[in-house]
Design an enzyme around this catalytic site. Structure first.
Site, mmCIF file in Angstrom:
data_model
loop_
_atom_site.group_PDB
_atom_site.id
_atom_site.type_symbol
_atom_site.label_atom_id
_atom_site.label_comp_id
_atom_site.label_asym_id
_atom_site.label_seq_id
_atom_site.Cartn_x
_atom_site.Cartn_y
_atom_site.Cartn_z
ATOM 1 N N MET A 48 1.525 -19.844 -14.422
ATOM 2 C CA MET A 48 1.279 -21.131 -13.662
ATOM 3 C C MET A 48 0.763 -20.576 -12.274
ATOM 4 S SD MET A 48 5.229 -21.931 -13.206
ATOM 5 C CE MET A 48 4.781 -23.806 -13.740
ATOM 6 N N CYS A 49 -0.287 -21.516 -11.706
ATOM 7 C CA CYS A 49 -0.681 -21.279 -10.618
ATOM 8 C C CYS A 49 -1.804 -19.994 -10.643
ATOM 9 C CB CYS A 49 0.009 -21.049 -9.348
ATOM 10 S SG CYS A 49 1.532 -22.263 -9.318
ATOM 11 N N ARG A 50 -2.705 -19.964 -9.539
ATOM 12 C CA ARG A 50 -3.675 -19.088 -9.467
ATOM 13 C C ARG A 50 -3.989 -18.802 -7.940
ATOM 14 N NH1 ARG A 50 -4.472 -15.914 -13.749
ATOM 15 N NH2 ARG A 50 -2.210 -16.151 -13.378
ATOM 16 N N ASN A 86 -4.355 -26.067 -13.318
ATOM 17 C CA ASN A 86 -3.852 -26.060 -11.880
ATOM 18 C C ASN A 86 -4.052 -27.143 -11.052
ATOM 19 O OD1 ASN A 86 -2.482 -23.265 -12.616
ATOM 20 N ND2 ASN A 86 -4.496 -22.694 -13.028
#
Length: 252
Positions: free
Chosen positions: A1-3, A41
């Site tokens: 999860m998230c970048r 995201n």
């Protein structure tokens, strides 16, 4: 999860880092290529950047998806910087504090992002939270696992730890307290970068001749110079140097 992504190098328009590359951070908000958990995201985004001769970064954060923000394109077209940290967010829990929960978090000269989640949140992290001074807990930026991780890192930075140590020690402590957590952390002070690969992807592109280093959750283009960071590794970097150090969990 998230970048997330951090850049040190020659001054560039932010769009050249964040939206123009074929697999840019903006595209990763809806179509990441190497994300190991989650698929979209869209729960917020943020950019932090440094202006010349100013050690305190500026930030722009929003709670919605980056592709729906009409100001983003104008901002990244006109703002130029030689030091940037940006992130797109997939929240651990729905509706958790909106914009306040979007990276980058900041304090003084530092920008910070957490890509991952603490397993067993919040109970598993309670013993580590209890070790922080009460006033630091009261100043948590949001009621999220990432905000607590930032508080743990910031406590060490304020005590004088270098960027790498300030990331590595909380990762070890959290991995021991909450096994199975994903703890990809990223911090910069505009001069150097530190990052951890722990449970999700991390890559870097180093070009010492151009005095340019990019550290990112995944490559934003197909440049063959991108290198993957092994899992459970600390990365420290400047514009001309990248070092990788294996990380081990603390003994029980």
């Amino acid at each position: 999860m998230c970048r997330h992504l951090a850049y040190l190098g020659p001054v560039v328009e932010l769009r050249r880092l964040l939206s123009e590359p074929e697999h840019s951070l903006v595209r990763q908000s809806w179509e990441p290529r190497r994300q190991r958990s989650g698929t979209v995201n869209a729960d917020g985004f943020g950019i932090g950047w440094y202006a010349e001769d100013d050690p305190v970064p500026a930030r722009y954060r929003r709670s919605g998806p980056v592709w729906s923000d009409l100001t983003f394109a104008d901002l990244t077209r006109v703002v130029r910087s030689g030091a940037v940290l940006a992130a797109v967010r997939d929240s651990t829990l729905p509706g958790a504090d909106g914009e306040a929960a979007a990276a980058p978090f900041s304090d003084g000269p530092w920008l910070f992002s957490h890509n991952g989640a603490i397993r067993g949140w919040p109970d598993a992290a309670a013993p580590l939270a209890a070790g922080l001074p009460p006033e630091e807990l009261l100043r948590l930026a949001a009621r999220t696992d990432s905000a607590l991780v930032w508080a743990l890192v910031l406590h060490r930075l304020r005590a004088g730890d270098d960027l790498g140590t300030a990331l590595a020690e909380p990762v070890r402590e959290l991995a021991t307290a909450a096994p199975g957590s994903r703890l990809n952390l990223l911090v910069t002070d505009g001069v150097a970068i530190a990052a951890t690969a722990w449970g999700d992807s991390l890559w870097y592109l180093a070009d010492a001749g151009a005095r340019r280093t990019v550290v990112a959750s995944e490559p934003y283009d197909d440049d063959p110079r991108w290198r993957e960071v092994p899992d459970r590794t600390l990365l420290t970097a400047t514009r001309t140097r990248v070092e990788l150090t294996p990380l081990k969990e603390n003994s029980p």
